[in-house]
Design an enzyme around this catalytic site. Sequence first.
Site, PDB file in Angstrom:
ATOM      1  N   ILE A   1      10.571  86.174 -32.405  1.00 51.38           N
ATOM      2  CA  ILE A   1      11.482  87.111 -31.736  1.00 51.38           C
ATOM      3  C   ILE A   1      12.736  87.317 -32.590  1.00 51.38           C
ATOM      4  O   ILE A   1      13.161  88.450 -32.839  1.00 51.38           O
ATOM      5  CB  ILE A   1      11.825  86.609 -30.315  1.00 51.38           C
ATOM      6  CG1 ILE A   1      10.539  86.531 -29.475  1.00 51.38           C
ATOM      7  CG2 ILE A   1      12.842  87.529 -29.644  1.00 51.38           C
ATOM      8  CD1 ILE A   1      10.689  85.843 -28.131  1.00 51.38           C
TER       9      ILE A   1
ATOM     10  N   ARG B   1      16.167  80.697 -23.394  1.00 52.96           N
ATOM     11  CA  ARG B   1      15.960  79.802 -22.263  1.00 52.96           C
ATOM     12  C   ARG B   1      17.284  79.416 -21.630  1.00 52.96           C
ATOM     13  O   ARG B   1      18.269  79.182 -22.342  1.00 52.96           O
ATOM     14  CB  ARG B   1      15.252  78.515 -22.713  1.00 52.96           C
ATOM     15  CG  ARG B   1      13.736  78.627 -22.717  1.00 52.96           C
ATOM     16  CD  ARG B   1      13.194  78.871 -21.314  1.00 52.96           C
ATOM     17  NE  ARG B   1      11.786  79.185 -21.256  1.00 52.96           N
ATOM     18  CZ  ARG B   1      11.254  80.417 -21.313  1.00 52.96           C
ATOM     19  NH1 ARG B   1      12.022  81.475 -21.448  1.00 52.96           N
ATOM     20  NH2 ARG B   1       9.963  80.598 -21.216  1.00 52.96           N
TER      21      ARG B   1
ATOM     22  N   GLU C   1      16.696  79.043 -12.086  1.00 54.35           N
ATOM     23  CA  GLU C   1      16.169  80.374 -11.751  1.00 54.35           C
ATOM     24  C   GLU C   1      15.395  80.285 -10.449  1.00 54.35           C
ATOM     25  O   GLU C   1      14.624  79.328 -10.282  1.00 54.35           O
ATOM     26  CB  GLU C   1      15.266  80.884 -12.872  1.00 54.35           C
ATOM     27  CG  GLU C   1      16.060  81.141 -14.158  1.00 54.35           C
ATOM     28  CD  GLU C   1      15.208  81.697 -15.299  1.00 54.35           C
ATOM     29  OE1 GLU C   1      14.077  82.130 -15.055  1.00 54.35           O
ATOM     30  OE2 GLU C   1      15.699  81.684 -16.437  1.00 54.35           O
TER      31      GLU C   1
ATOM     32  N   HIS D   1      15.594  87.415 -15.862  1.00 61.95           N
ATOM     33  CA  HIS D   1      14.491  86.961 -16.725  1.00 61.95           C
ATOM     34  C   HIS D   1      13.465  88.089 -16.949  1.00 61.95           C
ATOM     35  O   HIS D   1      12.294  87.975 -16.568  1.00 61.95           O
ATOM     36  CB  HIS D   1      13.807  85.715 -16.127  1.00 61.95           C
ATOM     37  CG  HIS D   1      13.081  84.900 -17.168  1.00 61.95           C
ATOM     38  ND1 HIS D   1      12.960  83.529 -17.093  1.00 61.95           N
ATOM     39  CD2 HIS D   1      12.438  85.262 -18.316  1.00 61.95           C
ATOM     40  CE1 HIS D   1      12.266  83.079 -18.141  1.00 61.95           C
ATOM     41  NE2 HIS D   1      11.942  84.128 -18.886  1.00 61.95           N
TER      42      HIS D   1
HETATM   43  N1  LIG Z   1      13.381  85.976 -21.815  1.00 66.00           N
HETATM   44  C1  LIG Z   1      12.084  86.025 -21.867  1.00 66.00           C
HETATM   45  O1  LIG Z   1      11.426  86.578 -21.002  1.00 66.00           O
HETATM   46  C2  LIG Z   1      11.369  85.434 -23.024  1.00 66.00           C
HETATM   47  C3  LIG Z   1      11.865  84.324 -23.642  1.00 66.00           C
HETATM   48  N2  LIG Z   1      11.189  83.765 -24.708  1.00 66.00           N
HETATM   49  C4  LIG Z   1      11.776  82.593 -25.334  1.00 66.00           C
HETATM   50  O2  LIG Z   1      12.269  82.960 -26.625  1.00 66.00           O
HETATM   51  C5  LIG Z   1      12.320  81.801 -27.454  1.00 66.00           C
HETATM   52  C6  LIG Z   1      11.847  82.133 -28.855  1.00 66.00           C
HETATM   53  O3  LIG Z   1      10.495  82.542 -28.830  1.00 66.00           O
HETATM   54  P1  LIG Z   1       9.692  82.853 -30.199  1.00 66.00           P
HETATM   55  O4  LIG Z   1      10.536  83.581 -31.139  1.00 66.00           O
HETATM   56  O5  LIG Z   1       8.408  83.424 -29.783  1.00 66.00           O
HETATM   57  O6  LIG Z   1       9.466  81.370 -30.713  1.00 66.00           O
HETATM   58  P2  LIG Z   1       9.168  80.893 -32.208  1.00 66.00           P
HETATM   59  O7  LIG Z   1       8.557  79.559 -32.082  1.00 66.00           O
HETATM   60  O8  LIG Z   1       8.446  81.943 -32.974  1.00 66.00           O
HETATM   61  O9  LIG Z   1      10.617  80.744 -32.840  1.00 66.00           O
HETATM   62  C7  LIG Z   1      11.520  79.753 -32.464  1.00 66.00           C
HETATM   63  C8  LIG Z   1      12.365  79.424 -33.683  1.00 66.00           C
HETATM   64  O10 LIG Z   1      13.372  78.503 -33.269  1.00 66.00           O
HETATM   65  C9  LIG Z   1      13.576  77.611 -34.354  1.00 66.00           C
HETATM   66  N3  LIG Z   1      14.209  76.402 -33.849  1.00 66.00           N
HETATM   67  C10 LIG Z   1      13.649  75.360 -33.184  1.00 66.00           C
HETATM   68  N4  LIG Z   1      14.591  74.441 -32.910  1.00 66.00           N
HETATM   69  C11 LIG Z   1      15.761  74.924 -33.392  1.00 66.00           C
HETATM   70  C12 LIG Z   1      17.084  74.424 -33.414  1.00 66.00           C
HETATM   71  N5  LIG Z   1      17.391  73.240 -32.880  1.00 66.00           N
HETATM   72  N6  LIG Z   1      18.030  75.183 -33.979  1.00 66.00           N
HETATM   73  C13 LIG Z   1      17.736  76.389 -34.524  1.00 66.00           C
HETATM   74  N7  LIG Z   1      16.480  76.890 -34.575  1.00 66.00           N
HETATM   75  C14 LIG Z   1      15.508  76.175 -33.998  1.00 66.00           C
HETATM   76  C15 LIG Z   1      12.190  77.388 -34.918  1.00 66.00           C
HETATM   77  O11 LIG Z   1      12.233  76.935 -36.236  1.00 66.00           O
HETATM   78  C16 LIG Z   1      11.590  78.774 -34.805  1.00 66.00           C
HETATM   79  O12 LIG Z   1      11.748  79.486 -36.003  1.00 66.00           O
HETATM   80  C17 LIG Z   1      11.516  80.745 -26.711  1.00 66.00           C
HETATM   81  O13 LIG Z   1      12.414  79.883 -26.047  1.00 66.00           O
HETATM   82  C18 LIG Z   1      10.756  81.517 -25.663  1.00 66.00           C
HETATM   83  O14 LIG Z   1      10.434  80.738 -24.571  1.00 66.00           O
HETATM   84  C19 LIG Z   1      10.035  84.315 -25.191  1.00 66.00           C
HETATM   85  C20 LIG Z   1       9.503  85.427 -24.603  1.00 66.00           C
HETATM   86  C21 LIG Z   1      10.111  86.061 -23.455  1.00 66.00           C
HETATM   87  O1  LIG Z   2       6.578  85.447 -17.756  1.00 69.63           O
HETATM   88  C1  LIG Z   2       7.698  85.921 -17.974  1.00 69.63           C
HETATM   89  O2  LIG Z   2       8.054  87.026 -17.578  1.00 69.63           O
HETATM   90  C2  LIG Z   2       8.682  85.110 -18.781  1.00 69.63           C
HETATM   91  C3  LIG Z   2       8.354  85.148 -20.230  1.00 69.63           C
HETATM   92  C4  LIG Z   2       8.991  84.042 -20.964  1.00 69.63           C
HETATM   93  O3  LIG Z   2      10.058  83.585 -20.670  1.00 69.63           O
HETATM   94  C5  LIG Z   2       8.241  83.465 -22.095  1.00 69.63           C
HETATM   95  O4  LIG Z   2       7.202  84.032 -22.452  1.00 69.63           O
HETATM   96  O5  LIG Z   2       8.685  82.438 -22.616  1.00 69.63           O
END
Ligand SMILES: NC(=O)C1=CN([C@@H]2O[C@H](COP(=O)(O)OP(=O)(O)OC[C@H]3O[C@@H](n4cnc5c(N)ncnc54)[C@H](O)[C@@H]3O)[C@@H](O)[C@H]2O)C=CC1
Ligand SMILES: O=C(O)CCC(=O)C(=O)O
Length: 526
Positions: free
Chosen positions: A150, A230, A259, A278
């Site tokens: 992301i 998160r 939440e 969210h």
């Molecule tokens: N608001 C929503 O609905 C959504 C939220 N998310 C959340 O977005 C976040 C990121 O998702 P992705 O990009 O898919 O994950 P990803 O695993 O591709 O990227 C996460 C990055 O964070 C880095 N990381 C881990 N620990 C760290 C630290 N202590 N300091 C700095 N960087 C660190 C990792 O090296 C990695 O590059 C997750 O928490 C996921 O749950 C994802 C989808 C939807």
């Molecule tokens: O299911 C949802 O809408 C939340 C997505 C999310 O937070 C995630 O994929 O980590």
Amino acid sequence: MPKVLVSDPVDQAGIDILSQVAQVDVRTSLPLEELVKVVPDYDALMIRSGTKVTAEVIEAGRNLKIIGRAGVGVDNVDVPAATRRGIVVVNSPEGNTIAAAEHALAMMLSLSRYIPSADQSVKSGEWNRKAFTGVEVYKKTLGVVGLGKIGSHVATVARAMGMRLLAFDPYISSERAEELGCRLVDLDLLLQEADYITLHIPKTPDTTHLINAEALAKMKPTARIVNCARGGIIDEAALATALEQGVIAGAALDVYEQEPLAETGLRSLGKAAVLTPHLGASTAEAQVNVAIDVAEQIRDVLLGLPARSAVNIPGLRPDILERLRPYLQLAETLGNFVGQLAGGRIEQLHIRLQGDLAEIDTKPIVIAALKGLLSHALQERVNYVNASLEAKERGIHVIETRDSEIKDYTGSLYLSAKGSLGTHSVTGVLLGGTEIRITDMDNFPINVPPTKYMLFTLHRDMPGIIGKIGSLLGSFNVNIASMQVGRKIVRGDAVMVLSIDDPLPEGILAEITKVPGIREAYTVAL
Ligand SMILES: NC(=O)C1=CN([C@@H]2O[C@H](COP(=O)(O)OP(=O)(O)OC[C@H]3O[C@@H](n4cnc5c(N)ncnc54)[C@H](O)[C@@H]3O)[C@@H](O)[C@H]2O)C=CC1
Ligand SMILES: O=C(O)CCC(=O)C(=O)O
């Protein structure tokens, strides 16, 4: 037919896939006690972020084989508890990447131009242009915390909008950051220099309250922060205070410590805060993507196939699994074999990849060998998910080595286990890439395919001994399918391997060890 419980709203596309192989019940918003009551009936559970799959739910789900999270974060699943029970946990690592990234960008622009507050104002009958003079993001510095899937997309789009990019991610190379036009810096520098900060990291013990009062104090008074990752990564109480006191200029939040969002100071922050419930993954496209991705994995696991995005089977991605399948079978067979030779209470397993096999990744091989080693004791309770954990909990010390110089066959696998019957070893190879041959047992060269029931003796190489064993087995009505002896020197120590058609009757091992010249006798049932 297996049964799947869908306990959060997911797109129909996923339900259609599941319905091809299972009875699907959609029951959303179940209270915890109701979920605990119904979950024992189900083979699979499909969720989004609403359902909390606690240890209690997992304990109650005695038939569960897989938990599918239609999204990225699995922090609402007690993954260690699922692992302990051998339940595969899968997610959709990429299905909502674009949706979440676009939401973060939308939040950044909303904060800059006060769009939500301006919208509310117009809808309430006002026409107040002065109150909503915003700021541009062009040529401003964006600090991306977490340059994963992301964060990378956010960086790419932000760069195209003319923003300067800083990134903090201790697990990303500076080359990757440069590719994305980001300067990799430490968190302190990012906090001090950024006009906007966007968080894209998982919530872990390391990242909980990463943005606390101290971190907020390092930021510019004009800075704005976005959290679409998160809840709990930002200390909400500290943030509310910082916004009230003008320590920073604004915050846009999609995720919260609790939440649905409880009554907190955040709701009354006016135009300095933009709050969404969210919604990061809530686009039509993302919901179709994640539902299909996770439903396909649930379907596959219910059909006995591997899942492509299992979060609790380290190193066993399906492509790896497919490529290594014959080797995994070899490791599992040898693990089962040597575990029985060494008896119960295994203390140590040494796994050595030899010859060409030394080239391949040891991790999956170790998991397969441990699964085999424990399968006699744990039967179907042990699988690729929990084998390492079960071994660890039993205090089994695992030693992994490689030796590319050992070239008895092109590649071979050596396992040695120390248990209540002493230390025993076995070496096996794959003939023609698929057929397992045991080529060494306790350092005696042999060449036998593993069969369901086997008998081994360690004895002195002397005339008549084979005949005596044959007669003894005959007197117990045991049919011998094949027999082979191995020895290092003539009339020295030798090993005899018999494949037999039936399990050995009670008491026969003791009779065998009474035969003069026989030192030890073992049976193995694969
Ligand atoms: N608001 C929503 O609905 C959504 C939220 N998310 C959340 O977005 C976040 C990121 O998702 P992705 O990009 O898919 O994950 P990803 O695993 O591709 O990227 C996460 C990055 O964070 C880095 N990381 C881990 N620990 C760290 C630290 N202590 N300091 C700095 N960087 C660190 C990792 O090296 C990695 O590059 C997750 O928490 C996921 O749950 C994802 C989808 C939807
Ligand atoms: O299911 C949802 O809408 C939340 C997505 C999310 O937070 C995630 O994929 O980590």
